[in-house]
Design an enzyme around this catalytic site. Structure first.
Site, PDB file in Angstrom:
ATOM      1  N   ASP A 213      49.887 107.013  14.578  1.00  0.00           N
ATOM      2  CA  ASP A 213      50.821 107.181  13.473  1.00  0.00           C
ATOM      3  C   ASP A 213      50.202 107.978  12.343  1.00  0.00           C
ATOM      4  O   ASP A 213      49.029 107.811  12.022  1.00  0.00           O
ATOM      5  CB  ASP A 213      51.188 105.805  12.886  1.00  0.00           C
TER       6      ASP A 213
ATOM      7  N   ARG B 163      47.605 104.874  18.747  1.00  0.00           N
ATOM      8  CA  ARG B 163      46.353 104.356  18.216  1.00  0.00           C
ATOM      9  C   ARG B 163      45.996 102.987  18.800  1.00  0.00           C
ATOM     10  O   ARG B 163      44.826 102.622  18.892  1.00  0.00           O
ATOM     11  CB  ARG B 163      46.469 104.274  16.700  1.00  0.00           C
TER      12      ARG B 163
ATOM     13  N   LYS C 158      56.147  94.670  20.108  1.00  0.00           N
ATOM     14  CA  LYS C 158      55.319  95.842  20.443  1.00  0.00           C
ATOM     15  C   LYS C 158      53.853  95.561  20.114  1.00  0.00           C
ATOM     16  O   LYS C 158      52.967  95.800  20.939  1.00  0.00           O
ATOM     17  CB  LYS C 158      55.799  97.051  19.624  1.00  0.00           C
ATOM     18  N   ASN C 159      53.622  95.030  18.906  1.00  0.00           N
ATOM     19  CA  ASN C 159      52.238  94.895  18.456  1.00  0.00           C
ATOM     20  C   ASN C 159      51.520  93.713  19.084  1.00  0.00           C
ATOM     21  O   ASN C 159      50.343  93.479  18.824  1.00  0.00           O
ATOM     22  CB  ASN C 159      52.176  94.845  16.923  1.00  0.00           C
TER      23      ASN C 159
ATOM     24  N   ASP D 167      55.090  96.866   7.871  1.00  0.00           N
ATOM     25  CA  ASP D 167      55.994  97.435   8.870  1.00  0.00           C
ATOM     26  C   ASP D 167      57.473  97.236   8.519  1.00  0.00           C
ATOM     27  O   ASP D 167      58.346  97.710   9.250  1.00  0.00           O
ATOM     28  CB  ASP D 167      55.692  96.845  10.264  1.00  0.00           C
TER      29      ASP D 167
HETATM   30  N1  EPU Z   1      40.887  99.454   8.488  1.00  0.00           N
HETATM   31  C1  EPU Z   1      39.646  99.926   8.180  1.00  0.00           C
HETATM   32  N2  EPU Z   1      38.603  99.697   9.061  1.00  0.00           N
HETATM   33  C2  EPU Z   1      38.773  99.021  10.219  1.00  0.00           C
HETATM   34  C3  EPU Z   1      40.063  98.540  10.545  1.00  0.00           C
HETATM   35  C4  EPU Z   1      41.099  98.777   9.671  1.00  0.00           C
HETATM   36  O1  EPU Z   1      39.462 100.546   7.142  1.00  0.00           O
HETATM   37  O2  EPU Z   1      37.786  98.838  10.943  1.00  0.00           O
HETATM   38  C5  EPU Z   1      41.994  99.703   7.569  1.00  0.00           C
HETATM   39  C6  EPU Z   1      42.988 100.686   8.169  1.00  0.00           C
HETATM   40  O3  EPU Z   1      42.577 102.012   7.893  1.00  0.00           O
HETATM   41  C7  EPU Z   1      44.269 100.317   7.469  1.00  0.00           C
HETATM   42  C8  EPU Z   1      44.130  98.811   7.215  1.00  0.00           C
HETATM   43  O4  EPU Z   1      42.739  98.516   7.361  1.00  0.00           O
HETATM   44  O5  EPU Z   1      44.361 100.962   6.234  1.00  0.00           O
HETATM   45  C9  EPU Z   1      44.949  97.935   8.154  1.00  0.00           C
HETATM   46  O6  EPU Z   1      44.531  98.129   9.479  1.00  0.00           O
HETATM   47  P1  EPU Z   1      44.683  97.025  10.625  1.00  0.00           P
HETATM   48  O7  EPU Z   1      43.484  97.108  11.486  1.00  0.00           O
HETATM   49  O8  EPU Z   1      45.032  95.705  10.020  1.00  0.00           O
HETATM   50  O9  EPU Z   1      45.968  97.541  11.383  1.00  0.00           O
HETATM   51  P2  EPU Z   1      46.069  98.152  12.830  1.00  0.00           P
HETATM   52  O10 EPU Z   1      45.494  97.228  13.826  1.00  0.00           O
HETATM   53  O11 EPU Z   1      45.638  99.568  12.820  1.00  0.00           O
HETATM   54  C10 EPU Z   1      48.355  96.936  13.275  1.00  0.00           C
HETATM   55  C11 EPU Z   1      49.715  97.352  13.742  1.00  0.00           C
HETATM   56  C12 EPU Z   1      50.426  98.142  12.660  1.00  0.00           C
HETATM   57  C13 EPU Z   1      50.537  97.258  11.432  1.00  0.00           C
HETATM   58  C14 EPU Z   1      49.142  96.779  10.997  1.00  0.00           C
HETATM   59  C15 EPU Z   1      49.172  95.821   9.822  1.00  0.00           C
HETATM   60  C16 EPU Z   1      49.474  97.600  16.115  1.00  0.00           C
HETATM   61  C17 EPU Z   1      49.473  98.497  17.292  1.00  0.00           C
HETATM   62  N3  EPU Z   1      49.600  98.172  14.932  1.00  0.00           N
HETATM   63  O12 EPU Z   1      47.660  98.143  13.003  1.00  0.00           O
HETATM   64  O13 EPU Z   1      51.728  98.420  13.159  1.00  0.00           O
HETATM   65  O14 EPU Z   1      51.136  97.989  10.386  1.00  0.00           O
HETATM   66  O15 EPU Z   1      48.497  96.125  12.105  1.00  0.00           O
HETATM   67  O16 EPU Z   1      49.986  94.759  10.076  1.00  0.00           O
HETATM   68  O17 EPU Z   1      49.377  96.391  16.251  1.00  0.00           O
HETATM   69  C18 EPU Z   1      53.733  99.623  13.335  1.00  0.00           C
HETATM   70  O18 EPU Z   1      54.046  98.880  14.265  1.00  0.00           O
HETATM   71  O19 EPU Z   1      54.553 100.393  12.764  1.00  0.00           O
HETATM   72  C19 EPU Z   1      52.354  99.606  12.865  1.00  0.00           C
HETATM   73  C20 EPU Z   1      51.807 100.618  12.213  1.00  0.00           C
END
Ligand code: EPU
Length: 448
Positions: A140, A116, A44-45, A329
């Site tokens: 989420d 998101r 998915k991701n 995750d």
């Molecule tokens: N963060 C910031 N500022 C930013 C970007 C991120 O503060 O500019 C913080 C976020 O608030 C969060 C942390 O950094 O607390 C991690 O965020 P990250 O950007 O790494 O994650 P994401 O891209 O929002 C993706 C996956 C998530 C997974 C995380 C970490 C997708 C669609 N989502 O999220 O997947 O948990 O990376 O591996 O790729 C899931 O599939 O259940 C899921 C939530």
């Protein structure tokens, strides 16, 4: 062109509602051991970002190993509204995105609030169209999830930002230029957006402290196939030499390590025996090592691995960290495992502060879990007892199903559209392994 919101055999949709998300529940009956073979689909991701990456090249790109999940349909609708033609064939796991020479630039709130990951179109849109209006995301319910690193990185590359009426408006009318960027934290989403913007920027962009998840490597591999020049795949520094244009490609999505890890945890909690095909142990090293500490045996197979368990699990401590650390995750699934394990454990969540909302639901099943800040303390219990609970996000949802599979009696998991977001054919696969689960009407669930 197929309309992606009218899916073939789309579980989770009641006939005639026309809504993209329906509220349904799972009725899980505890007590069965899971045994058999499952095949893991593409991640998915990864696929959601590959779909955004396709926007970078005019013409038809084909993505294979596409999981039949709700989020793919939401992303398909988003890229369609940006002007691409989308032909989604879920039974074949194939998706063709035919991208026009002129792209739209607006990502609407009704889609972004559901998912998101829609923010992944930000980089491609500024790179291709010089402008992007992206509704500020919801997604989420697992924490604040800021965008500061996305914005600061793109500003370094020459974009300007303003926020107006719930939209983030980015502009780079003269195009983007190469830059030196240091991320405060290896954010998955920021790394992806910056790489996708940098591939068409003038000059060289060096991004330090990037996320190293297999899904990021997959994205960079697809971009390189499209003609991009990215070096450092899988390392903490990506160097991107901008090119004039990219061409469409055919690309297979990397296998979903979180789905694979979930089935492995399910084998562990039910004292089961599951062979997991199209899976890489190398993408799950710490998680599998934790399962071995919990008592499972793992055997490499030709196409994946086999997980066997013949006793009550032992409690294991977990600390979530960016890849290659233990994945957030899989955190709820391992809390569920620890809830019935022998001994006490501590689980530390470092990525998403609100992911422990799941714990309140788990305690309704009799789990002994206490949280303090970003730590959860779990005292394993021999037995849980079935009750109605609510899925607060996709991983919390499967964690609750896992607990339901070993609880006495029946567990009703509400709001399972969260599970449909990330797990393809979930009830079919679980039933095929011997689990007792059925999708039920929410009104029945409410009176259960
Ligand atoms: N963060 C910031 N500022 C930013 C970007 C991120 O503060 O500019 C913080 C976020 O608030 C969060 C942390 O950094 O607390 C991690 O965020 P990250 O950007 O790494 O994650 P994401 O891209 O929002 C993706 C996956 C998530 C997974 C995380 C970490 C997708 C669609 N989502 O999220 O997947 O948990 O990376 O591996 O790729 C899931 O599939 O259940 C899921 C939530």
């Amino acid at each position: 062109m197929a309309n992606p919101t009218r899916g073939v055999g789309w579980a989770g949709r009641r006939a005639g509602t026309g809504s993209i998300i329906d509220v349904e529940a799972f009725l899980v009956t505890g007590g069965n051991r899971l045994e058999g073979t499952v095949e893991v689909p593409g991640a998915k991701n990864s696929v959601l970002k590959l779909m955004a990456a396709a926007l970078l090249a005019p013409g038809p790109s084909v993505i294979t190993h596409v999981p039949d999940i709700l989020d793919v349909r939401i992303m398909a609708e988003l890229v369609r509204r940006l002007g691409a033609e989308v032909d989604y064939r879920p039974a074949q796991g194939e998706l063709t995105i035919d991208v026009p020479a002129e792209l739209g630039h607006k990502a609407d709130y009704d889609l972004v609030r559901k998912m998101r990951a829609s923010i992944a179109v930000l980089g491609p849109l500024i790179a291709r169209a010089g402008v992007a209006d992206v509704a500020l995301p919801g997604g989420d319910a697992i924490g604040s999830r800021g965008l500061d690193m996305h914005i600061e990185g793109l500003e370094r590359m020459g974009a300007t930002f303003e926020s107006s009426h719930g939209f983030l408006i980015a502009k780079a009318p003269g195009g983007l230029h190469g830059a030196q960027i240091w991320l405060d934290f290896p954010s998955v989403g920021a790394t992806e957006n910056l790489v996708m913007a940098a591939v068409l920027a003038k000059g060289t962009t060096v991004i330090d402290n990037v996320a190293r998840e297999p899904e990021i490597v997959d994205l960079c591999e697809m971009l390189n196939q499209m003609g991009a020049r990215i070096e450092g795949l899988g390392s903490s520094t990506l160097t991107v030499d901008g090119v004039e244009g990219l061409h469409p490609v055919r690309h297979a999505t990397v296998s979903d390590r979180i789905v694979a890890g979930t089935w492995a945890a399910m084998a562990a909690i039910t004292a089961g025996d599951i062979t997991i095909d199209y899976a890489h142990t190398g993408h799950l090293e710490i998680a599998l090592d934790k399962l071995v500490s919990a008592g499972v045996s793992i055997e490499q197979t030709a196409n994946g691995f086999r997980v066997r368990m013949d006793r009550r699990p032992k409690a294991v401590d977990i600390v979530t960290l960016p890849y290659p650390g233990f994945p957030t995750d899989l955190q709820p699934q391992f809390i569920a495992l620890n809830a019935v394990a022998e001994g006490v454990s501590m689980v530390t969540e470092n990525l998403f502060e609100a992911r422990f909302r799941f714990v309140n639901e788990l305690t309704r099943l009799g789990a002994n879990v206490r949280t303090d800040g970003h730590h959860a303390f779990i005292k394993g219990r021999k037995r849980l007892s079935g009750a109605p609970v609510e899925a607060t996000d996709v991983r919390a949802g499967v964690g609750l199903v896992m607990a339901g599979l070993v609880a006495e009696g029946t567990t009703t998991v509400l709001d399972v559209h969260h599970i449909d977001r990330g797990y393809a054919r979930f009830t079919d696969l679980l039933t095929g392994l011997g689990g007792k689960i059925e999708r039920i009407d929410p009104d029945v669930a409410a009176s259960a």
